[in-house]
Write a protein that holds these residues in place. Structure first.
Motif, mmCIF file in Angstrom:
data_model
loop_
_atom_site.group_PDB
_atom_site.id
_atom_site.type_symbol
_atom_site.label_atom_id
_atom_site.label_comp_id
_atom_site.label_asym_id
_atom_site.label_seq_id
_atom_site.Cartn_x
_atom_site.Cartn_y
_atom_site.Cartn_z
ATOM 1 N N ASN A 150 54.132 42.547 65.027
ATOM 2 C CA ASN A 150 53.519 41.225 65.121
ATOM 3 C C ASN A 150 52.098 41.387 64.573
ATOM 4 O OD1 ASN A 150 52.900 38.592 65.631
ATOM 5 N ND2 ASN A 150 52.769 38.808 67.845
ATOM 6 N N ILE A 151 52.030 41.612 63.264
ATOM 7 C CA ILE A 151 50.791 42.008 62.605
ATOM 8 C C ILE A 151 50.391 40.982 61.549
ATOM 9 C CG2 ILE A 151 49.791 43.703 61.002
ATOM 10 C CD1 ILE A 151 51.327 45.851 62.438
ATOM 11 N N THR A 152 49.118 40.643 61.536
ATOM 12 C CA THR A 152 48.551 39.788 60.498
ATOM 13 C C THR A 152 47.688 40.646 59.591
ATOM 14 O OG1 THR A 152 48.547 37.833 61.926
ATOM 15 C CG2 THR A 152 47.085 37.806 60.005
ATOM 16 N N GLU A 153 47.938 40.576 58.296
ATOM 17 C CA GLU A 153 47.169 41.330 57.316
ATOM 18 C C GLU A 153 46.336 40.353 56.483
ATOM 19 O OE1 GLU A 153 49.927 43.519 54.979
ATOM 20 O OE2 GLU A 153 50.642 44.749 56.654
ATOM 21 N N SER A 154 45.064 40.656 56.330
ATOM 22 C CA SER A 154 44.206 39.810 55.502
ATOM 23 C C SER A 154 43.339 40.680 54.611
ATOM 24 C CB SER A 154 43.331 38.889 56.368
ATOM 25 O OG SER A 154 42.507 39.647 57.234
ATOM 26 N N LEU A 155 42.827 40.075 53.558
ATOM 27 C CA LEU A 155 42.012 40.799 52.585
ATOM 28 C C LEU A 155 40.895 39.893 52.098
ATOM 29 C CD1 LEU A 155 41.780 43.370 50.635
ATOM 30 C CD2 LEU A 155 42.935 41.898 48.964
ATOM 31 N N ASP A 156 39.682 40.430 52.070
ATOM 32 C CA ASP A 156 38.540 39.770 51.429
ATOM 33 C C ASP A 156 38.122 40.638 50.248
ATOM 34 O OD1 ASP A 156 38.149 37.529 53.211
ATOM 35 O OD2 ASP A 156 37.483 38.990 54.694
ATOM 36 N N ALA A 157 37.939 40.024 49.098
ATOM 37 C CA ALA A 157 37.590 40.794 47.901
ATOM 38 C C ALA A 157 36.612 40.019 47.036
ATOM 39 C CB ALA A 157 38.846 41.134 47.096
ATOM 40 N N THR A 158 35.894 40.761 46.212
ATOM 41 C CA THR A 158 34.991 40.175 45.221
ATOM 42 C C THR A 158 35.463 40.598 43.837
ATOM 43 O OG1 THR A 158 33.108 40.285 46.740
ATOM 44 C CG2 THR A 158 32.622 40.010 44.409
ATOM 45 N N LEU A 159 35.665 39.619 42.963
ATOM 46 C CA LEU A 159 36.112 39.869 41.602
ATOM 47 C C LEU A 159 35.038 39.413 40.624
ATOM 48 C CD1 LEU A 159 39.754 38.406 41.863
ATOM 49 C CD2 LEU A 159 38.929 40.652 42.583
ATOM 50 N N LEU A 160 34.930 40.117 39.495
ATOM 51 C CA LEU A 160 33.968 39.725 38.458
ATOM 52 C C LEU A 160 34.695 39.674 37.121
ATOM 53 C CD1 LEU A 160 31.086 39.053 37.606
ATOM 54 C CD2 LEU A 160 30.695 41.512 37.282
ATOM 55 N N TYR A 161 34.819 38.459 36.582
ATOM 56 C CA TYR A 161 35.499 38.250 35.302
ATOM 57 C C TYR A 161 34.477 38.081 34.190
ATOM 58 C CZ TYR A 161 39.874 37.444 37.812
ATOM 59 O OH TYR A 161 40.995 37.596 38.599
ATOM 60 N N THR A 162 34.601 38.889 33.146
ATOM 61 C CA THR A 162 33.771 38.727 31.953
ATOM 62 C C THR A 162 34.488 37.802 30.971
ATOM 63 O OG1 THR A 162 34.783 40.618 30.844
ATOM 64 C CG2 THR A 162 32.863 41.058 32.253
ATOM 65 N N SER A 163 33.751 37.350 29.964
ATOM 66 C CA SER A 163 34.383 36.503 28.949
ATOM 67 C C SER A 163 35.453 37.285 28.195
ATOM 68 C CB SER A 163 33.316 35.963 27.972
ATOM 69 O OG SER A 163 32.604 37.031 27.366
ATOM 70 N N ALA A 164 35.237 38.584 27.980
ATOM 71 C CA ALA A 164 36.234 39.411 27.295
ATOM 72 C C ALA A 164 37.525 39.497 28.097
ATOM 73 C CB ALA A 164 35.677 40.813 27.047
ATOM 74 N N CYS A 165 37.392 39.625 29.407
ATOM 75 C CA CYS A 165 38.574 39.702 30.270
ATOM 76 C C CYS A 165 39.338 38.386 30.268
ATOM 77 C CB CYS A 165 38.147 40.074 31.686
ATOM 78 S SG CYS A 165 39.487 39.989 32.911
ATOM 79 N N VAL A 166 38.633 37.287 30.495
ATOM 80 C CA VAL A 166 39.293 35.978 30.538
ATOM 81 C C VAL A 166 39.937 35.682 29.190
ATOM 82 C CG1 VAL A 166 38.966 33.501 30.874
ATOM 83 C CG2 VAL A 166 37.747 35.120 32.333
ATOM 84 N N GLY A 167 39.256 36.041 28.113
ATOM 85 C CA GLY A 167 39.821 35.818 26.787
ATOM 86 C C GLY A 167 41.072 36.643 26.554
ATOM 87 N N ALA A 168 41.076 37.903 27.045
ATOM 88 C CA ALA A 168 42.250 38.762 26.878
ATOM 89 C C ALA A 168 43.439 38.218 27.651
ATOM 90 C CB ALA A 168 41.913 40.177 27.331
#
Length: 201
Positions: A82-100
């Motif tokens: 009876n377990i709840t799993e959660s995650l908090d994260a920080t992401l950083l997208y560059t223009s090169a990444c979004v374009g790819a």
């Protein structure tokens, strides 16, 4: 069990070196309340690897902190979580990444970044995501929560290891008095080990 992937009060640490989990085995029968979870290794890097993003998206995952709370009951070779799993994260997208990812040239700005959050949620990986334009990229605060799956799991004990009949990742464990310590890795997250402690109710 505790590492598959996160009431009671629970604390979590990520990215450091956990105290080595003893592997003494012992009697598991009973209900255990999860107290702490420590992540050994670079969870953010492992999640980035698992995401299979283009090479232009290197270092998208800046941080990742899990929280795993709840209880686990062992009885007659069957485990019920009876377990709840959660995650908090920080992401950083560059223009090169979004374009790819998009397959075209993209110029990031506040408007584009504001649209990225809903897109991340719609893909089903996160339950919430807010992205802002900063330093020429999109900085995103994301979160996800997995509700409890209370389907019983059959298991056997091999020495000091819990082995699941359905092929789930095995767990090393040690019962010392009223404290249970488990340690194990998760398929798809290379180089990461979860070490959890729980007390018997």
């Amino acid at each position: 069990m505790f590492a598959s992937g996160c009431g009671g009060n629970s604390s979590s640490t990520s990215g450091g070196t956990c105290n080595a989990a003893a592997t003494c085995g012992g009697i598991l029968d009973g209900t255990w309340q999860l107290d702490t979870t420590c992540v050994e290794g670079n969870l953010a890097a492992a999640m980035e690897s698992a995401a299979g993003l283009p090479s232009a998206c290197s270092n998208v995952f800046q941080s990742a902190t899990p929280s795993i709370t709840g209880t686990v009951t062992f009885a007659n070779g069957s485990e019920t979580d009876n377990i709840t799993e959660s995650l908090d994260a920080t992401l950083l997208y560059t223009s090169a990444c979004v374009g790819a990812v998009a397959g075209t040239t993209v110029t990031l700005n506040a408007s584009v970044c504001s649209l990225l959050g809903p897109e991340l949620v719609s893909q089903g990986d996160f339950s919430s995501a807010t992205c802002t334009f900063a330093s020429g990229g999109c900085s995103c605060s994301v979160a996800s929560t997995s509700p409890p799956d209370t389907t019983p799991q059959a298991y056997t004990i091999s020495g000091h290891t819990i082995v699941y009949a359905d092929g789930s990742d095995p767990m090393d464990y040690c019962v010392s008095g009223t404290t249970l310590t488990t340690s194990g890795s998760v398929t798809g997250l290379p180089g990461v080990t979860f070490v959890s402690t729980a007390h018997k109710l």
